[in-house]
Motif scaffolding. Structure first.
Motif, PDB file in Angstrom:
ATOM      1  N   PRO A  45       3.956  -1.737   2.381  1.00 35.18           N
ATOM      2  CA  PRO A  45       3.210  -2.593   1.605  1.00 35.18           C
ATOM      3  C   PRO A  45       3.778  -3.373   2.878  1.00 35.18           C
ATOM      4  O   PRO A  45       4.483  -3.901   3.358  1.00 35.18           O
ATOM      5  CB  PRO A  45       3.700  -3.338   0.510  1.00 35.18           C
ATOM      6  CG  PRO A  45       4.398  -2.127  -0.323  1.00 35.18           C
ATOM      7  CD  PRO A  45       4.898  -1.747   0.493  1.00 35.18           C
ATOM      8  N   SER A  46       2.155  -4.186   3.521  1.00 32.36           N
ATOM      9  CA  SER A  46       2.610  -4.777   4.287  1.00 32.36           C
ATOM     10  C   SER A  46       0.284  -6.048   4.435  1.00 32.36           C
ATOM     11  O   SER A  46      -0.052  -5.564   3.982  1.00 32.36           O
ATOM     12  CB  SER A  46       2.848  -4.605   5.968  1.00 32.36           C
ATOM     13  OG  SER A  46       1.356  -3.589   6.279  1.00 32.36           O
ATOM     14  N   ALA A  50      -2.902  -4.614   3.678  1.00 32.95           N
ATOM     15  CA  ALA A  50      -3.461  -5.864   2.628  1.00 32.95           C
ATOM     16  C   ALA A  50      -5.168  -6.095   3.086  1.00 32.95           C
ATOM     17  O   ALA A  50      -5.638  -6.005   2.679  1.00 32.95           O
ATOM     18  CB  ALA A  50      -2.393  -6.547   1.798  1.00 32.95           C
ATOM     19  N   CYS A  88      -5.521  -7.392  -2.297  1.00 35.41           N
ATOM     20  CA  CYS A  88      -4.759  -7.615  -0.773  1.00 35.41           C
ATOM     21  C   CYS A  88      -3.304  -8.011  -1.740  1.00 35.41           C
ATOM     22  O   CYS A  88      -1.681  -7.200  -1.935  1.00 35.41           O
ATOM     23  CB  CYS A  88      -4.710  -9.244  -0.587  1.00 35.41           C
ATOM     24  SG  CYS A  88      -5.445  -9.090   0.656  1.00 35.41           S
ATOM     25  N   CYS A  89      -3.480  -8.490  -3.166  1.00 36.18           N
ATOM     26  CA  CYS A  89      -2.330  -8.257  -4.567  1.00 36.18           C
ATOM     27  C   CYS A  89      -1.909  -6.900  -4.807  1.00 36.18           C
ATOM     28  O   CYS A  89      -0.867  -7.156  -4.900  1.00 36.18           O
ATOM     29  CB  CYS A  89      -2.704  -9.175  -5.179  1.00 36.18           C
ATOM     30  SG  CYS A  89      -3.274 -10.748  -5.213  1.00 36.18           S
ATOM     31  N   VAL A  91      -1.603  -4.273  -3.215  1.00 41.92           N
ATOM     32  CA  VAL A  91      -0.592  -3.477  -1.863  1.00 41.92           C
ATOM     33  C   VAL A  91       0.416  -3.840  -2.610  1.00 41.92           C
ATOM     34  O   VAL A  91       1.224  -2.800  -2.647  1.00 41.92           O
ATOM     35  CB  VAL A  91      -1.059  -4.115  -1.156  1.00 41.92           C
ATOM     36  CG1 VAL A  91      -0.213  -3.956   0.508  1.00 41.92           C
ATOM     37  CG2 VAL A  91      -2.314  -3.809  -0.353  1.00 41.92           C
ATOM     38  N   TRP A  92       1.259  -4.637  -3.475  1.00 44.71           N
ATOM     39  CA  TRP A  92       2.423  -5.127  -3.831  1.00 44.71           C
ATOM     40  C   TRP A  92       2.952  -4.766  -4.934  1.00 44.71           C
ATOM     41  O   TRP A  92       1.865  -6.003  -5.913  1.00 44.71           O
ATOM     42  CB  TRP A  92       3.344  -6.437  -3.691  1.00 44.71           C
ATOM     43  CG  TRP A  92       3.373  -7.198  -1.914  1.00 44.71           C
ATOM     44  CD1 TRP A  92       4.321  -6.357  -1.155  1.00 44.71           C
ATOM     45  CD2 TRP A  92       2.152  -6.777  -0.794  1.00 44.71           C
ATOM     46  NE1 TRP A  92       3.370  -6.848   0.729  1.00 44.71           N
ATOM     47  CE2 TRP A  92       3.119  -7.532   0.316  1.00 44.71           C
ATOM     48  CE3 TRP A  92       0.699  -7.658  -0.923  1.00 44.71           C
ATOM     49  CZ2 TRP A  92       2.128  -7.629   1.785  1.00 44.71           C
ATOM     50  CZ3 TRP A  92       0.187  -8.435   0.364  1.00 44.71           C
ATOM     51  CH2 TRP A  92       0.718  -7.944   1.238  1.00 44.71           C
ATOM     52  N   GLN A  93       3.283  -3.789  -5.252  1.00 47.97           N
ATOM     53  CA  GLN A  93       3.544  -3.247  -6.931  1.00 47.97           C
ATOM     54  C   GLN A  93       4.392  -4.613  -7.752  1.00 47.97           C
ATOM     55  O   GLN A  93       3.212  -5.478  -8.912  1.00 47.97           O
ATOM     56  CB  GLN A  93       4.570  -2.468  -7.002  1.00 47.97           C
ATOM     57  CG  GLN A  93       4.876  -1.729  -8.943  1.00 47.97           C
ATOM     58  CD  GLN A  93       5.784  -1.247  -8.369  1.00 47.97           C
ATOM     59  OE1 GLN A  93       5.706  -0.336  -7.638  1.00 47.97           O
ATOM     60  NE2 GLN A  93       5.583  -0.331  -9.928  1.00 47.97           N
ATOM     61  N   GLU A  94       4.666  -5.738  -6.846  1.00 49.83           N
ATOM     62  CA  GLU A  94       5.206  -6.939  -8.081  1.00 49.83           C
ATOM     63  C   GLU A  94       3.681  -8.030  -8.293  1.00 49.83           C
ATOM     64  O   GLU A  94       4.463  -8.900  -9.113  1.00 49.83           O
ATOM     65  CB  GLU A  94       6.300  -7.592  -7.636  1.00 49.83           C
ATOM     66  CG  GLU A  94       5.725  -7.898  -5.623  1.00 49.83           C
ATOM     67  CD  GLU A  94       6.226  -7.178  -4.570  1.00 49.83           C
ATOM     68  OE1 GLU A  94       6.609  -7.629  -3.402  1.00 49.83           O
ATOM     69  OE2 GLU A  94       6.233  -5.911  -5.313  1.00 49.83           O
TER      70      GLU A  94
END
Length: 248
Positions: A45-46, A50, A88-89, A91-94
């Motif tokens: 993820p970057s 994103a 965009c969100c 892309v990051w699992q959290e």
């Protein structure tokens, strides 16, 4: 001009507008191809990944804004912008819940747009009502299917109701897309549902990982957004033509 000349002129105008719309969509097609070229399952993820993921949706928003003007900001343009934020969100699992929230707002804006005056209201036929019923049953059945997996998640207290609300909103959006009886809009809504089903099966680990799971999710997703955007431009075009006809 007589009726035949007027009809021929209108056909030429529609053909020219179709070519212009296709040309304005060319950056979207290039950006989408670039995403699939650059994406890899091993990619961390970057901000770059994103951005590459969100650019096609942002370009669609620019196209709709250029054709329909600022009145679409609280409609399809707004939905596309919130979708890009959701891209965009995710892309990051959290940030999954944040992404789901952004897409929920997008579905709400799409739903409000499909209820607007530029989407002509038709009386519901029996097959349309059947599609409504099928969509509601699919939404409810899929939530029941997901429920055991949601309960296993550490954030189940938040995830269970959040997913339930999200499914209601996307089902509403799909139902209202069917109500418009516009082919592009209808299939856009349905492809969005297919994309989210494929995504949730992987995110919540309901099934074994699909070999080309991300490709299925993103192809149906970009196609859904493209069809919704084109459907909105066409709806505005039809509204303008009807207004001209009334004035003539």
């Amino acid at each position: 001009m007589d009726i035949l000349e007027t009809d021929a002129y209108d056909r030429r105008q529609r053909r020219n507008m179709s070519c212009a719309l296709l040309f304005s969509l060319s950056p979207f097609f290039v950006a989408t191809a670039l995403y699939f070229y650059l994406w890899s399952p091993e990619s961390p993820p970057s901000i770059m990944s994103a951005g590459v993921k969100a650019v096609p949706t942002l370009l669609l928003a620019a196209v709709v804004l250029s054709w329909n003007g600022s009145q679409s900001v609280l409609g399809v343009v707004g939905g596309l912008l919130f979708s890009a934020a959701g891209d965009c969100c995710l892309v990051w699992q959290e940030l999954f819940l944040h992404g789901m929230g952004a897409f929920a707002v997008a579905h709400l804006l799409y739903s409000l747009t499909f209820l607007s005056s530029r989407y002509a209201t038709h009386s519901s036929s029996s097959w349309i009502r059947l599609l409504y019923l099928i969509l509601v049953l699919v939404g409810g059945g899929f939530y029941i299917y997901l429920y055991p997996s949601l309960k296993k998640d550490p954030k189940s207290d938040l995830l269970v109701p959040a997913v339930g609300v999200y499914i209601m909103l996307i089902t509403l959006m799909g139902t209202l897309a069917i109500r418009t009886r516009r082919v592009a809009t209808l299939f856009g809504g349905l492809f969005f549902i297919v994309s989210d089903i494929a995504l949730s099966l992987q995110v919540f680990k309901v099934t074994a990982p699909l070999q080309h799971g991300n490709t299925v999710v993103m192809v149906t997703y970009y196609l859904a957004q493209l069809l919704i955007a084109v459907g909105d431009v066409r709806a505005m075009e039809s509204k303008d033509e009807f207004a001209k006809w009334k004035r003539s």
